[in-house]
Scaffold this active site. Sequence first.
Site, PDB file in Angstrom:
ATOM      1  N   ASP A   1       0.848  -1.206   0.000  1.00 34.55           N
ATOM      2  CA  ASP A   1       0.000   0.000   0.000  1.00 34.55           C
ATOM      3  C   ASP A   1       0.881   1.252   0.000  1.00 34.55           C
ATOM      4  OD1 ASP A   1      -0.767   0.628   3.526  1.00 34.55           O
ATOM      5  OD2 ASP A   1       0.980  -0.382   2.625  1.00 34.55           O
TER       6      ASP A   1
ATOM      7  N   ASP B   1       6.734   1.270   1.868  1.00 32.40           N
ATOM      8  CA  ASP B   1       6.476   0.231   0.860  1.00 32.40           C
ATOM      9  C   ASP B   1       7.331   0.490  -0.380  1.00 32.40           C
ATOM     10  OD1 ASP B   1       3.829   1.030   2.323  1.00 32.40           O
ATOM     11  OD2 ASP B   1       3.461  -1.032   1.666  1.00 32.40           O
TER      12      ASP B   1
ATOM     13  N   ASN C   1      -2.414   2.850   3.361  1.00 34.84           N
ATOM     14  CA  ASN C   1      -1.946   4.194   3.746  1.00 34.84           C
ATOM     15  C   ASN C   1      -2.805   5.277   3.089  1.00 34.84           C
ATOM     16  OD1 ASN C   1       0.294   3.513   5.413  1.00 34.84           O
ATOM     17  ND2 ASN C   1       1.397   2.858   3.573  1.00 34.84           N
TER      18      ASN C   1
ATOM     19  N   THR D   1       2.905  -6.069   2.753  1.00 30.35           N
ATOM     20  CA  THR D   1       3.409  -4.945   3.558  1.00 30.35           C
ATOM     21  C   THR D   1       2.319  -3.896   3.796  1.00 30.35           C
ATOM     22  OG1 THR D   1       4.194  -3.699   1.631  1.00 30.35           O
ATOM     23  CG2 THR D   1       5.749  -5.255   2.651  1.00 30.35           C
TER      24      THR D   1
ATOM     25  N   PHE E   1      -1.120  -0.601  12.411  1.00 33.37           N
ATOM     26  CA  PHE E   1      -2.030  -0.188  11.335  1.00 33.37           C
ATOM     27  C   PHE E   1      -2.427  -1.330  10.395  1.00 33.37           C
ATOM     28  CE2 PHE E   1      -4.040   2.622   8.397  1.00 33.37           C
ATOM     29  CZ  PHE E   1      -3.759   2.107   7.136  1.00 33.37           C
ATOM     30  N   ASN E   2      -1.470  -2.080   9.839  1.00 30.27           N
ATOM     31  CA  ASN E   2      -1.797  -3.081   8.816  1.00 30.27           C
ATOM     32  C   ASN E   2      -2.784  -4.118   9.342  1.00 30.27           C
ATOM     33  OD1 ASN E   2      -0.173  -1.934   6.860  1.00 30.27           O
ATOM     34  ND2 ASN E   2       1.584  -3.270   7.274  1.00 30.27           N
TER      35      ASN E   2
ATOM     36  N   HIS F   1       9.674   0.321   8.138  1.00 38.00           N
ATOM     37  CA  HIS F   1       8.884  -0.882   8.410  1.00 38.00           C
ATOM     38  C   HIS F   1       9.007  -1.920   7.275  1.00 38.00           C
ATOM     39  CE1 HIS F   1       6.807   1.454  11.558  1.00 38.00           C
ATOM     40  NE2 HIS F   1       6.485   2.354  10.659  1.00 38.00           N
ATOM     41  N   ASP F   2       8.473  -1.577   6.114  1.00 36.51           N
ATOM     42  CA  ASP F   2       8.271  -2.579   5.058  1.00 36.51           C
ATOM     43  C   ASP F   2       9.557  -3.151   4.462  1.00 36.51           C
ATOM     44  OD1 ASP F   2       5.391  -0.682   3.976  1.00 36.51           O
ATOM     45  OD2 ASP F   2       5.553  -2.295   5.446  1.00 36.51           O
TER      46      ASP F   2
HETATM   47  O1  RIB Z   1       2.315   0.268  10.747  1.00 32.26           O
HETATM   48  C1  RIB Z   1       3.214   0.423   9.688  1.00 32.26           C
HETATM   49  C2  RIB Z   1       2.670  -0.176   8.426  1.00 32.26           C
HETATM   50  O2  RIB Z   1       1.455   0.475   8.049  1.00 32.26           O
HETATM   51  C3  RIB Z   1       3.608   0.008   7.215  1.00 32.26           C
HETATM   52  O3  RIB Z   1       3.452  -1.057   6.327  1.00 32.26           O
HETATM   53  C4  RIB Z   1       3.108   1.276   6.597  1.00 32.26           C
HETATM   54  O4  RIB Z   1       3.432   1.357   5.203  1.00 32.26           O
HETATM   55  C5  RIB Z   1       1.628   1.093   6.774  1.00 32.26           C
HETATM   56  O5  RIB Z   1       1.149   0.243   5.743  1.00 32.26           O
HETATM   57 CA    CA Z   2       2.813  -0.569   4.010  1.00 30.68          CA
END
Ligand code: RIB
Ligand code: CA
Length: 315
Positions: free
Chosen positions: A11, A16, A41, A127, A169-170, A243-244
Amino acid sequence: MVPRPIIIDCDPGQDDAVALFLAISSPDELDILGITTVTGNVPLTLTQRNARMMCDIAGRTDIPVFAGCEKPMVREAITAEYIHGNTGIDGVSIFEPDTPLQEKHAVEFIVETLLDAEKHSVTLVPTGPLSNVGTAIEKEPGILQHVKEIVVMGGAMREGGNRSPSAEFNILADPQAAEIMFACGRPITVMGLDVTHQVLSTRERVASIRALENSVAEATAGMLGFFHRYDTKKYGSEGAPLHDPCTIAWLLKPELFQTRLCNLSVETGSELTMGHTAVDFWHVTDRPHNVHWTHAVDADGFFELLTGRLARFGR
Ligand code: RIB
Ligand code: CA
Protein backbone atom coordinates in the site's frame (compact mmCIF):
# COMPACT_ATOMS: atom_id res chain seq x y z
CA MET A 1 21.34 -19.44 -7.44
CA VAL A 2 17.76 -19.54 -8.74
CA PRO A 3 15.92 -16.37 -7.69
CA ARG A 4 13.04 -16.92 -5.29
CA PRO A 5 9.61 -16.13 -6.86
CA ILE A 6 7.75 -13.55 -4.79
CA ILE A 7 4.52 -11.54 -4.88
CA ILE A 8 4.69 -8.20 -3.05
CA ASP A 9 1.30 -7.02 -1.76
CA CYS A 10 1.55 -3.41 -0.69
CA ASP A 11 0.00 0.00 0.00
CA PRO A 12 2.70 2.54 -1.04
CA GLY A 13 3.44 4.47 1.30
CA GLN A 14 7.00 5.66 1.39
CA ASP A 15 8.24 2.60 3.26
CA ASP A 16 6.48 0.23 0.86
CA ALA A 17 8.18 2.13 -1.95
CA VAL A 18 11.62 1.55 -0.44
CA ALA A 19 10.76 -2.14 -0.05
CA LEU A 20 9.91 -2.24 -3.76
CA PHE A 21 13.23 -0.59 -4.64
CA LEU A 22 15.15 -3.06 -2.47
CA ALA A 23 13.39 -6.02 -4.08
CA ILE A 24 13.88 -4.68 -7.62
CA SER A 25 17.58 -4.11 -6.90
CA SER A 26 18.05 -7.83 -6.18
CA PRO A 27 17.11 -9.84 -9.30
CA ASP A 28 19.67 -12.57 -8.54
CA GLU A 29 17.83 -13.40 -5.33
CA LEU A 30 14.23 -12.31 -5.99
CA ASP A 31 11.97 -12.89 -9.02
CA ILE A 32 9.05 -10.48 -8.62
CA LEU A 33 6.11 -12.28 -10.22
CA GLY A 34 3.88 -9.28 -9.59
CA ILE A 35 3.06 -6.36 -7.33
CA THR A 36 -0.46 -6.30 -5.93
CA THR A 37 -1.89 -3.22 -4.28
CA VAL A 38 -4.54 -2.57 -1.67
CA THR A 39 -6.23 0.31 0.13
CA GLY A 40 -4.09 1.15 3.15
CA ASN A 41 -1.95 4.19 3.75
CA VAL A 42 -4.04 5.89 1.06
CA PRO A 43 -6.94 4.66 -1.09
CA LEU A 44 -6.36 2.02 -3.79
CA THR A 45 -6.48 4.51 -6.66
CA LEU A 46 -3.32 6.04 -5.21
CA THR A 47 -1.52 2.94 -3.91
CA GLN A 48 -1.72 1.32 -7.38
CA ARG A 49 -0.49 4.51 -9.05
CA ASN A 50 2.31 4.84 -6.51
CA ALA A 51 3.48 1.25 -7.03
CA ARG A 52 3.57 1.83 -10.80
CA MET A 53 5.52 5.07 -10.26
CA MET A 54 8.17 3.15 -8.31
CA CYS A 55 8.50 0.63 -11.14
CA ASP A 56 9.07 3.54 -13.54
CA ILE A 57 11.68 5.17 -11.30
CA ALA A 58 13.47 1.83 -10.93
CA GLY A 59 13.42 1.25 -14.69
CA ARG A 60 11.19 -1.82 -14.44
CA THR A 61 8.02 -0.90 -16.32
CA ASP A 62 7.75 -4.61 -17.19
CA ILE A 63 6.72 -5.69 -13.69
CA PRO A 64 2.97 -6.47 -13.65
CA VAL A 65 1.10 -4.29 -11.14
CA PHE A 66 -2.45 -5.12 -10.06
CA ALA A 67 -5.12 -3.27 -8.12
CA GLY A 68 -6.89 -5.30 -5.43
CA CYS A 69 -9.34 -4.75 -2.62
CA GLU A 70 -10.68 -1.23 -2.25
CA LYS A 71 -11.93 -2.02 1.24
CA PRO A 72 -11.32 -4.52 4.06
CA MET A 73 -13.14 -7.85 4.23
CA VAL A 74 -15.55 -6.72 6.95
CA ARG A 75 -14.72 -3.31 8.43
CA GLU A 76 -14.70 0.14 6.87
CA ALA A 77 -11.40 1.28 5.40
CA ILE A 78 -8.96 3.38 7.42
CA THR A 79 -6.08 5.34 5.86
CA ALA A 80 -3.01 7.25 7.06
CA GLU A 81 -2.61 10.45 5.07
CA TYR A 82 -1.55 12.17 8.30
CA ILE A 83 1.67 10.14 8.15
CA HIS A 84 2.27 9.60 4.43
CA GLY A 85 0.76 12.78 2.95
CA ASN A 86 -2.24 13.01 0.64
CA THR A 87 -0.38 11.31 -2.23
CA GLY A 88 0.81 8.49 0.03
CA ILE A 89 4.38 9.12 -1.16
CA ASP A 90 4.88 12.77 -0.32
CA GLY A 91 8.54 13.69 -0.80
CA VAL A 92 8.68 12.63 -4.46
CA SER A 93 7.21 14.50 -7.44
CA ILE A 94 4.08 12.80 -8.73
CA PHE A 95 3.81 11.79 -12.42
CA GLU A 96 1.60 9.50 -14.51
CA PRO A 97 3.66 6.29 -14.76
CA ASP A 98 4.32 4.32 -17.97
CA THR A 99 4.06 1.04 -16.05
CA PRO A 100 0.55 -0.14 -16.95
CA LEU A 101 -2.08 -1.23 -14.47
CA GLN A 102 -3.07 -4.81 -15.25
CA GLU A 103 -6.74 -5.47 -16.00
CA LYS A 104 -6.95 -8.49 -13.71
CA HIS A 105 -7.94 -8.00 -10.06
CA ALA A 106 -5.06 -8.58 -7.65
CA VAL A 107 -6.89 -11.41 -5.88
CA GLU A 108 -7.40 -13.20 -9.22
CA PHE A 109 -3.71 -12.75 -9.99
CA ILE A 110 -2.67 -14.16 -6.62
CA VAL A 111 -5.01 -17.17 -6.93
CA GLU A 112 -4.16 -17.96 -10.58
CA THR A 113 -0.41 -17.47 -10.11
CA LEU A 114 -0.27 -19.69 -7.05
CA LEU A 115 -2.42 -22.46 -8.57
CA ASP A 116 -0.09 -22.50 -11.59
CA ALA A 117 3.07 -22.59 -9.44
CA GLU A 118 5.02 -25.56 -8.11
CA LYS A 119 4.10 -26.75 -4.63
CA HIS A 120 5.60 -24.63 -1.82
CA SER A 121 7.36 -22.38 -4.32
CA VAL A 122 6.05 -18.79 -4.08
CA THR A 123 6.78 -16.39 -1.21
CA LEU A 124 4.10 -13.84 -0.34
CA VAL A 125 5.36 -10.50 0.99
CA PRO A 126 2.45 -8.43 2.35
CA THR A 127 3.41 -4.94 3.56
CA GLY A 128 -0.06 -3.40 3.86
CA PRO A 129 -3.50 -4.40 5.12
CA LEU A 130 -4.09 -8.09 4.38
CA SER A 131 -7.35 -7.70 2.46
CA ASN A 132 -5.99 -9.19 -0.80
CA VAL A 133 -4.25 -12.09 0.94
CA GLY A 134 -7.17 -12.92 3.23
CA THR A 135 -9.66 -12.73 0.37
CA ALA A 136 -7.49 -14.97 -1.85
CA ILE A 137 -7.14 -17.63 0.86
CA GLU A 138 -10.87 -17.55 1.63
CA LYS A 139 -11.76 -17.73 -2.08
CA GLU A 140 -9.37 -20.58 -2.90
CA PRO A 141 -7.74 -22.35 0.09
CA GLY A 142 -5.99 -24.62 -2.39
CA ILE A 143 -3.48 -21.85 -3.11
CA LEU A 144 -1.80 -22.44 0.24
CA GLN A 145 0.00 -25.61 -0.86
CA HIS A 146 1.79 -23.48 -3.47
CA VAL A 147 3.00 -20.94 -0.88
CA LYS A 148 6.58 -21.47 0.28
CA GLU A 149 6.22 -18.96 3.11
CA ILE A 150 4.85 -15.55 4.02
CA VAL A 151 7.02 -12.63 5.21
CA VAL A 152 4.69 -9.91 6.50
CA MET A 153 5.07 -6.45 8.00
CA GLY A 154 2.49 -6.06 10.74
CA GLY A 155 1.63 -6.37 14.39
CA ALA A 156 3.28 -5.30 17.60
CA MET A 157 4.12 -6.77 20.99
CA ARG A 158 6.29 -4.72 23.35
CA GLU A 159 6.00 -1.59 21.15
CA GLY A 160 2.23 -1.28 21.58
CA GLY A 161 0.03 -0.06 18.76
CA ASN A 162 0.70 2.80 16.34
CA ARG A 163 -2.89 3.29 15.09
CA SER A 164 -4.62 2.43 18.35
CA PRO A 165 -3.11 1.90 21.80
CA SER A 166 -3.00 -1.83 21.11
CA ALA A 167 -2.97 -2.35 17.33
CA GLU A 168 -0.53 -1.77 14.48
CA PHE A 169 -2.03 -0.19 11.34
CA ASN A 170 -1.80 -3.08 8.82
CA ILE A 171 -3.51 -5.50 11.19
CA LEU A 172 -6.12 -3.04 12.49
CA ALA A 173 -6.99 -2.01 8.93
CA ASP A 174 -8.27 -5.53 8.20
CA PRO A 175 -8.19 -7.79 11.28
CA GLN A 176 -10.40 -10.46 9.76
CA ALA A 177 -8.05 -10.81 6.79
CA ALA A 178 -5.08 -10.94 9.14
CA GLU A 179 -6.77 -13.64 11.21
CA ILE A 180 -7.25 -15.76 8.08
CA MET A 181 -3.62 -15.35 7.08
CA PHE A 182 -2.14 -16.11 10.50
CA ALA A 183 -4.24 -19.29 10.69
CA CYS A 184 -3.24 -20.52 7.19
CA GLY A 185 -0.68 -23.07 8.35
CA ARG A 186 2.19 -21.98 6.10
CA PRO A 187 5.47 -20.65 7.58
CA ILE A 188 5.08 -16.97 8.47
CA THR A 189 7.86 -14.58 9.48
CA VAL A 190 6.51 -11.39 11.05
CA MET A 191 8.22 -7.98 11.02
CA GLY A 192 6.26 -6.12 13.69
CA LEU A 193 6.87 -2.71 15.21
CA ASP A 194 9.14 -4.32 17.83
CA VAL A 195 11.76 -4.78 15.13
CA THR A 196 10.86 -2.09 12.60
CA HIS A 197 11.22 0.61 15.26
CA GLN A 198 14.87 -0.45 15.51
CA VAL A 199 15.67 0.53 11.89
CA LEU A 200 15.42 4.32 11.92
CA SER A 201 16.23 6.41 8.85
CA THR A 202 18.44 8.92 10.65
CA ARG A 203 19.77 12.03 8.92
CA GLU A 204 23.17 10.39 8.48
CA ARG A 205 21.67 7.28 6.91
CA VAL A 206 19.44 9.33 4.57
CA ALA A 207 22.46 11.47 3.63
CA SER A 208 24.40 8.33 2.71
CA ILE A 209 21.54 7.27 0.44
CA ARG A 210 21.25 10.73 -1.13
CA ALA A 211 25.00 10.70 -1.81
CA LEU A 212 24.53 7.73 -4.15
CA GLU A 213 23.26 10.24 -6.72
CA ASN A 214 20.98 8.04 -8.78
CA SER A 215 17.26 8.50 -9.45
CA VAL A 216 16.15 5.72 -7.11
CA ALA A 217 18.33 6.95 -4.26
CA GLU A 218 17.14 10.50 -4.84
CA ALA A 219 13.48 9.40 -4.68
CA THR A 220 14.21 7.35 -1.56
CA ALA A 221 15.93 10.25 0.21
CA GLY A 222 13.12 12.61 -0.77
CA MET A 223 10.40 10.28 0.53
CA LEU A 224 12.26 9.55 3.78
CA GLY A 225 12.80 13.28 4.21
CA PHE A 226 9.02 13.63 4.41
CA PHE A 227 8.17 10.31 6.04
CA HIS A 228 10.27 10.88 9.16
CA ARG A 229 8.33 14.00 10.28
CA TYR A 230 5.43 12.24 11.99
CA ASP A 231 7.38 9.52 13.82
CA THR A 232 10.18 11.79 15.00
CA LYS A 233 7.59 14.15 16.51
CA LYS A 234 5.48 11.35 18.00
CA TYR A 235 8.26 9.17 19.37
CA GLY A 236 11.09 11.71 19.60
CA SER A 237 13.06 9.25 17.50
CA GLU A 238 15.98 10.10 15.24
CA GLY A 239 14.18 9.14 12.03
CA ALA A 240 11.27 7.25 10.58
CA PRO A 241 11.20 3.46 11.05
CA LEU A 242 11.67 1.61 7.76
CA HIS A 243 8.88 -0.88 8.41
CA ASP A 244 8.27 -2.58 5.06
CA PRO A 245 11.86 -2.95 3.77
CA CYS A 246 12.50 -5.27 6.74
CA THR A 247 10.54 -7.99 4.88
CA ILE A 248 12.78 -7.81 1.81
CA ALA A 249 15.94 -7.44 3.90
CA TRP A 250 15.00 -10.68 5.70
CA LEU A 251 14.69 -12.46 2.35
CA LEU A 252 18.09 -11.13 1.27
CA LYS A 253 20.01 -11.42 4.54
CA PRO A 254 18.04 -13.25 7.26
CA GLU A 255 21.10 -13.32 9.52
CA LEU A 256 20.50 -9.64 10.22
CA PHE A 257 17.43 -10.59 12.23
CA GLN A 258 16.56 -12.63 15.34
CA THR A 259 13.22 -14.45 15.44
CA ARG A 260 11.37 -16.72 17.85
CA LEU A 261 8.79 -19.37 16.93
CA CYS A 262 5.63 -18.69 18.89
CA ASN A 263 1.90 -18.07 18.65
CA LEU A 264 0.37 -14.89 17.27
CA SER A 265 -3.38 -14.43 17.57
CA VAL A 266 -5.42 -11.47 16.31
CA GLU A 267 -8.18 -9.74 18.29
CA THR A 268 -11.31 -9.50 16.11
CA GLY A 269 -14.00 -9.18 18.81
CA SER A 270 -13.24 -6.28 21.10
CA GLU A 271 -13.53 -2.77 19.62
CA LEU A 272 -11.19 -1.55 22.37
CA THR A 273 -8.36 -3.86 21.31
CA MET A 274 -9.44 -4.64 17.73
CA GLY A 275 -6.48 -5.77 15.59
CA HIS A 276 -4.23 -6.41 18.60
CA THR A 277 -1.62 -9.09 17.94
CA ALA A 278 -1.32 -11.28 21.02
CA VAL A 279 2.23 -12.63 20.68
CA ASP A 280 2.87 -15.55 23.05
CA PHE A 281 6.63 -14.90 23.07
CA TRP A 282 7.20 -16.86 26.34
CA HIS A 283 4.96 -19.81 25.36
CA VAL A 284 2.62 -19.38 28.32
CA THR A 285 -0.25 -20.96 26.38
CA ASP A 286 -0.59 -24.13 24.34
CA ARG A 287 -1.65 -22.19 21.25
CA PRO A 288 0.02 -23.42 18.05
CA HIS A 289 3.36 -21.82 17.16
CA ASN A 290 2.21 -20.25 13.88
CA VAL A 291 4.77 -17.47 13.38
CA HIS A 292 8.45 -16.61 13.58
CA TRP A 293 8.21 -13.33 15.53
CA THR A 294 11.14 -11.02 14.78
CA HIS A 295 12.42 -9.21 17.85
CA ALA A 296 15.92 -7.95 17.01
CA VAL A 297 17.90 -6.64 14.04
CA ASP A 298 21.39 -5.41 13.19
CA ALA A 299 20.25 -1.92 12.18
CA ASP A 300 23.62 -0.83 10.80
CA GLY A 301 23.79 -4.03 8.78
CA PHE A 302 20.27 -3.36 7.49
CA PHE A 303 21.19 0.12 6.22
CA GLU A 304 24.47 -1.18 4.80
CA LEU A 305 22.45 -3.71 2.79
CA LEU A 306 19.86 -1.12 1.72
CA THR A 307 22.41 1.51 0.71
CA GLY A 308 24.55 -1.04 -1.11
CA ARG A 309 21.57 -2.30 -3.11
CA LEU A 310 20.29 1.19 -3.95
CA ALA A 311 23.79 1.97 -5.28
CA ARG A 312 23.19 -0.67 -7.94
CA PHE A 313 20.71 1.62 -9.72
CA GLY A 314 23.51 4.01 -10.56
CA ARG A 315 25.57 1.51 -12.45
O1 RIB B 1 2.31 0.27 10.75
C1 RIB B 1 3.21 0.42 9.69
C2 RIB B 1 2.67 -0.18 8.43
O2 RIB B 1 1.46 0.48 8.05
C3 RIB B 1 3.61 0.01 7.22
O3 RIB B 1 3.45 -1.06 6.33
C4 RIB B 1 3.11 1.28 6.60
O4 RIB B 1 3.43 1.36 5.20
C5 RIB B 1 1.63 1.09 6.77
O5 RIB B 1 1.15 0.24 5.74
CA1 CA C 1 2.81 -0.57 4.01
